[in-house]
Enzyme design. Structure first.
Site, PDB file in Angstrom:
ATOM      1  N   VAL A  60      38.901  54.517  26.043  1.00  0.00           N
ATOM      2  CA  VAL A  60      39.476  54.157  24.729  1.00  0.00           C
ATOM      3  C   VAL A  60      39.286  52.657  24.494  1.00  0.00           C
ATOM      4  O   VAL A  60      38.788  52.226  23.450  1.00  0.00           O
ATOM      5  CB  VAL A  60      40.991  54.519  24.676  1.00  0.00           C
ATOM      6  CG1 VAL A  60      41.669  53.840  23.488  1.00  0.00           C
ATOM      7  CG2 VAL A  60      41.181  56.026  24.619  1.00  0.00           C
ATOM      8  N   ASP A 104      49.116  70.150  34.795  1.00  0.00           N
ATOM      9  CA  ASP A 104      49.534  71.546  34.645  1.00  0.00           C
ATOM     10  C   ASP A 104      48.525  72.421  33.878  1.00  0.00           C
ATOM     11  O   ASP A 104      48.601  73.646  33.948  1.00  0.00           O
ATOM     12  CB  ASP A 104      50.882  71.632  33.927  1.00  0.00           C
ATOM     13  CG  ASP A 104      51.999  70.954  34.711  1.00  0.00           C
ATOM     14  OD1 ASP A 104      51.783  70.665  35.901  1.00  0.00           O
ATOM     15  OD2 ASP A 104      53.074  70.717  34.131  1.00  0.00           O
ATOM     16  N   ARG A 116      59.188  59.858  30.543  1.00  0.00           N
ATOM     17  CA  ARG A 116      59.612  60.977  29.685  1.00  0.00           C
ATOM     18  C   ARG A 116      60.710  60.382  28.805  1.00  0.00           C
ATOM     19  O   ARG A 116      61.631  59.757  29.328  1.00  0.00           O
ATOM     20  CB  ARG A 116      60.145  62.121  30.529  1.00  0.00           C
ATOM     21  CG  ARG A 116      59.094  62.646  31.531  1.00  0.00           C
ATOM     22  CD  ARG A 116      59.569  63.919  32.187  1.00  0.00           C
ATOM     23  NE  ARG A 116      58.757  64.284  33.338  1.00  0.00           N
ATOM     24  CZ  ARG A 116      57.597  64.948  33.275  1.00  0.00           C
ATOM     25  NH1 ARG A 116      57.107  65.301  32.117  1.00  0.00           N
ATOM     26  NH2 ARG A 116      56.942  65.261  34.385  1.00  0.00           N
ATOM     27  N   GLY A 173      41.777  81.422  49.765  1.00  0.00           N
ATOM     28  CA  GLY A 173      41.861  82.746  50.392  1.00  0.00           C
ATOM     29  C   GLY A 173      43.300  83.174  50.635  1.00  0.00           C
ATOM     30  O   GLY A 173      43.610  83.841  51.638  1.00  0.00           O
ATOM     31  N   ALA A 174      44.195  82.807  49.710  1.00  0.00           N
ATOM     32  CA  ALA A 174      45.607  83.157  49.889  1.00  0.00           C
ATOM     33  C   ALA A 174      45.789  84.677  49.862  1.00  0.00           C
ATOM     34  O   ALA A 174      45.064  85.386  49.163  1.00  0.00           O
ATOM     35  CB  ALA A 174      46.439  82.519  48.781  1.00  0.00           C
ATOM     36  N   ARG A 219      55.171  73.595  37.074  1.00  0.00           N
ATOM     37  CA  ARG A 219      56.330  74.106  36.340  1.00  0.00           C
ATOM     38  C   ARG A 219      56.063  75.558  35.911  1.00  0.00           C
ATOM     39  O   ARG A 219      55.758  76.355  36.751  1.00  0.00           O
ATOM     40  CB  ARG A 219      56.602  73.199  35.141  1.00  0.00           C
ATOM     41  CG  ARG A 219      58.084  73.089  34.849  1.00  0.00           C
ATOM     42  CD  ARG A 219      58.374  72.039  33.850  1.00  0.00           C
ATOM     43  NE  ARG A 219      58.769  70.791  34.488  1.00  0.00           N
ATOM     44  CZ  ARG A 219      58.735  69.610  33.923  1.00  0.00           C
ATOM     45  NH1 ARG A 219      58.286  69.478  32.705  1.00  0.00           N
ATOM     46  NH2 ARG A 219      59.162  68.556  34.553  1.00  0.00           N
ATOM     47  N   GLY A 247      54.418  63.289  32.571  1.00  0.00           N
ATOM     48  CA  GLY A 247      53.996  63.113  33.967  1.00  0.00           C
ATOM     49  C   GLY A 247      52.610  62.480  34.031  1.00  0.00           C
ATOM     50  O   GLY A 247      51.747  62.793  33.218  1.00  0.00           O
ATOM     51  N   ASP A 274      52.008  68.534  25.937  1.00  0.00           N
ATOM     52  CA  ASP A 274      52.428  69.132  24.656  1.00  0.00           C
ATOM     53  C   ASP A 274      53.691  68.459  24.099  1.00  0.00           C
ATOM     54  O   ASP A 274      53.814  68.264  22.892  1.00  0.00           O
ATOM     55  CB  ASP A 274      52.652  70.637  24.832  1.00  0.00           C
ATOM     56  CG  ASP A 274      53.723  70.927  25.867  1.00  0.00           C
ATOM     57  OD1 ASP A 274      53.518  70.585  27.048  1.00  0.00           O
ATOM     58  OD2 ASP A 274      54.781  71.467  25.501  1.00  0.00           O
ATOM     59  N   ASP A 303      48.308  73.171  30.674  1.00  0.00           N
ATOM     60  CA  ASP A 303      49.145  74.144  29.961  1.00  0.00           C
ATOM     61  C   ASP A 303      49.339  73.801  28.489  1.00  0.00           C
ATOM     62  O   ASP A 303      50.380  74.086  27.914  1.00  0.00           O
ATOM     63  CB  ASP A 303      50.525  74.240  30.647  1.00  0.00           C
ATOM     64  CG  ASP A 303      51.288  72.917  30.609  1.00  0.00           C
ATOM     65  OD1 ASP A 303      50.680  71.887  30.279  1.00  0.00           O
ATOM     66  OD2 ASP A 303      52.496  72.933  30.892  1.00  0.00           O
ATOM     67  N   ARG A 320      37.293  50.382  25.953  1.00  0.00           N
ATOM     68  CA  ARG A 320      35.917  49.850  25.861  1.00  0.00           C
ATOM     69  C   ARG A 320      35.228  50.335  24.584  1.00  0.00           C
ATOM     70  O   ARG A 320      34.488  49.580  23.950  1.00  0.00           O
ATOM     71  CB  ARG A 320      35.129  50.243  27.107  1.00  0.00           C
ATOM     72  CG  ARG A 320      35.721  49.593  28.369  1.00  0.00           C
ATOM     73  CD  ARG A 320      34.702  48.773  29.130  1.00  0.00           C
ATOM     74  NE  ARG A 320      35.338  47.899  30.091  1.00  0.00           N
ATOM     75  CZ  ARG A 320      35.046  47.868  31.398  1.00  0.00           C
ATOM     76  NH1 ARG A 320      34.149  48.692  31.902  1.00  0.00           N
ATOM     77  NH2 ARG A 320      35.653  47.006  32.180  1.00  0.00           N
ATOM     78  N   SER A 340      47.151  84.809  60.348  1.00  0.00           N
ATOM     79  CA  SER A 340      47.985  83.931  59.514  1.00  0.00           C
ATOM     80  C   SER A 340      47.964  84.441  58.085  1.00  0.00           C
ATOM     81  O   SER A 340      47.041  85.161  57.694  1.00  0.00           O
ATOM     82  CB  SER A 340      47.438  82.509  59.524  1.00  0.00           C
ATOM     83  OG  SER A 340      46.163  82.470  58.909  1.00  0.00           O
ATOM     84  N   THR A 383      47.598  66.104  31.778  1.00  0.00           N
ATOM     85  CA  THR A 383      48.664  66.680  32.617  1.00  0.00           C
ATOM     86  C   THR A 383      48.006  67.558  33.677  1.00  0.00           C
ATOM     87  O   THR A 383      47.051  68.282  33.369  1.00  0.00           O
ATOM     88  CB  THR A 383      49.685  67.534  31.823  1.00  0.00           C
ATOM     89  OG1 THR A 383      50.425  68.362  32.742  1.00  0.00           O
ATOM     90  CG2 THR A 383      49.047  68.447  30.792  1.00  0.00           C
TER      91      THR A 383
END
Ligand code: F6P
Length: 324
Positions: free
Chosen positions: A25, A130, A74, A188-189, A174, A13, A105, A132, A27, A218, A128
């Site tokens: 890279v 993610d 991919r 503030g979830a 994911r 991705g 990875d 991860d 330059r 809310s 990425t």
């Protein structure tokens, strides 16, 4: 070995900041007398011989652009040894002596096999949203994706408040919890639902009722995407059918993968791209440029080929405590 010609590709991705790494890279390599061939569309493009010679101008005016100018893909073929053998033959025929891969990875897994099977020098740069990858606390694109999601949730909060509504906001990542946890704390979830946890609908309902009882107008529940996008709809249905609760769903999706990279992504990607060339010149491979304890450095590629969920569940608790 003194390298004179390298290949560069993005894989998996895309992520904001990949262009900053490409620029660094290219330059750095050119400044050291090393020629760079850009390989378009990842390993799939490599197998099709999609090459573009890179010069100083090919990476001009890209530092601020999201996505990747080399494009990406991919490539399931690359999991097979015969395709990797062909890829090495194609690179050698072009005079390419080493490959730099910007990806996750899975992309590093392919690169590690290229080294193990053919001793073809490889260097990874983690890219990425993610965040991860094992062996590094940071991957290029994470900060921008988090900022984008925060901005979106803030907008949703405005309308949620106006209508006294509850929203399930699903963020990408994911099986990684990283985006959900950071976005949850920063917006503030009221709740963060992690990818590997069983959803406790009763708890979601009770938390919202408690808020309503003290006049809360809310509620925002951040839902980590998990293996398949869209699980927020299942949660919405259960809340409606079992608890007669009307929660709206907003799936942020690929909006989080685009956009101009933040300062952190630009800064870290620029350092990583530069370090990748110096690692190659020092004959350090196969390695990945990493970010640990606030500094860019190198890690053996074998330590960076698995997924790692930097699962700071204390942030989930923090979000809940602060939104009580
Ligand atoms: O790995 C990055 C990522 O954006 C994940 O967060 C998401 O699940 C996945 O890619 C989506 O992939 P695609 O763009 O191929 O649908």
């Amino acid at each position: 070995m003194a390298f004179t010609h390298i290949g560069l590709l993005c894989s998996g991705g895309d992520a904001p900041g990949m262009n900053c790494a490409i620029r660094a890279v290219v330059r750095t390599a050119i400044s050291q007398g090393i020629k760079v061939t850009g390989i378009r569309r990842g390993y799939a493009g490599l197998l099709r011989g999609e090459f573009s010679p890179m010069n100083l101008s090919s990476v001009g005016n890209i530092i601020q652009r999201g996505g990747t100018i080399l494009q990406t893909s991919r490539s399931p073929e690359f999991m097979k040894p015969n395709f990797r053998k062909t890829a090495v033959e194609i690179m050698k025929a072009q005079g390419i002596e080493a490959l730099i891969i910007i990806g996750g990875d899975g992309s590093f897994n392919g690169a590690m096999s290229v080294w193990n099977e053919h001793q073809f020098p490889v260097i990874g740069i983690p890219g990425t949203i993610d965040n991860d990858i094992s062996g590094t606390e940071y991957t290029i694109g994470f900060d921008t994706a988090v900022e984008t999601a925060i901005e979106a949730v803030d907008r949703i909060r405005d309308t949620a408040h106006s209508h006294a509504r509850t929203f399930l906001v699903e963020v990408m990542g994911r099986n990684s919890s990283a985006i959900a946890l950071k976005v949850g704390v920063c917006t503030g979830a009221e709740n963060i639902l992690l990818p590997h946890e069983k959803v406790n609908h009763q708890k979601i309902f009770d938390d919202i009722q408690r808020g309503v009882a003290r006049g809360k107008e809310s509620s925002i529940i951040i839902v980590a995407e998990g293996p398949v996008a869209g699980r927020s709809y299942e949660i919405q249905h259960v809340l409606r059918d079992m608890y007669h609760m009307d929660a709206h769903v907003a799936i942020l999706g690929h909006i989080q993968r685009g956009g101009s990279p933040t300062a952190d992504d630009r800064f870290i990607a620029s350092q990583m791209g530069n370090l990748a060339i110096h690692a190659l010149m020092d004959n350090k491979f196969p390695v990945v440029t990493v970010f640990n304890a606030g500094k860019v450095g190198l890690n053996d590629m074998k330590n960076c080929i698995t997924k790692s969920d930097h699962n700071f569940t204390e942030y989930q608790k923090l979000a809940e405590t602060l939104s009580i």
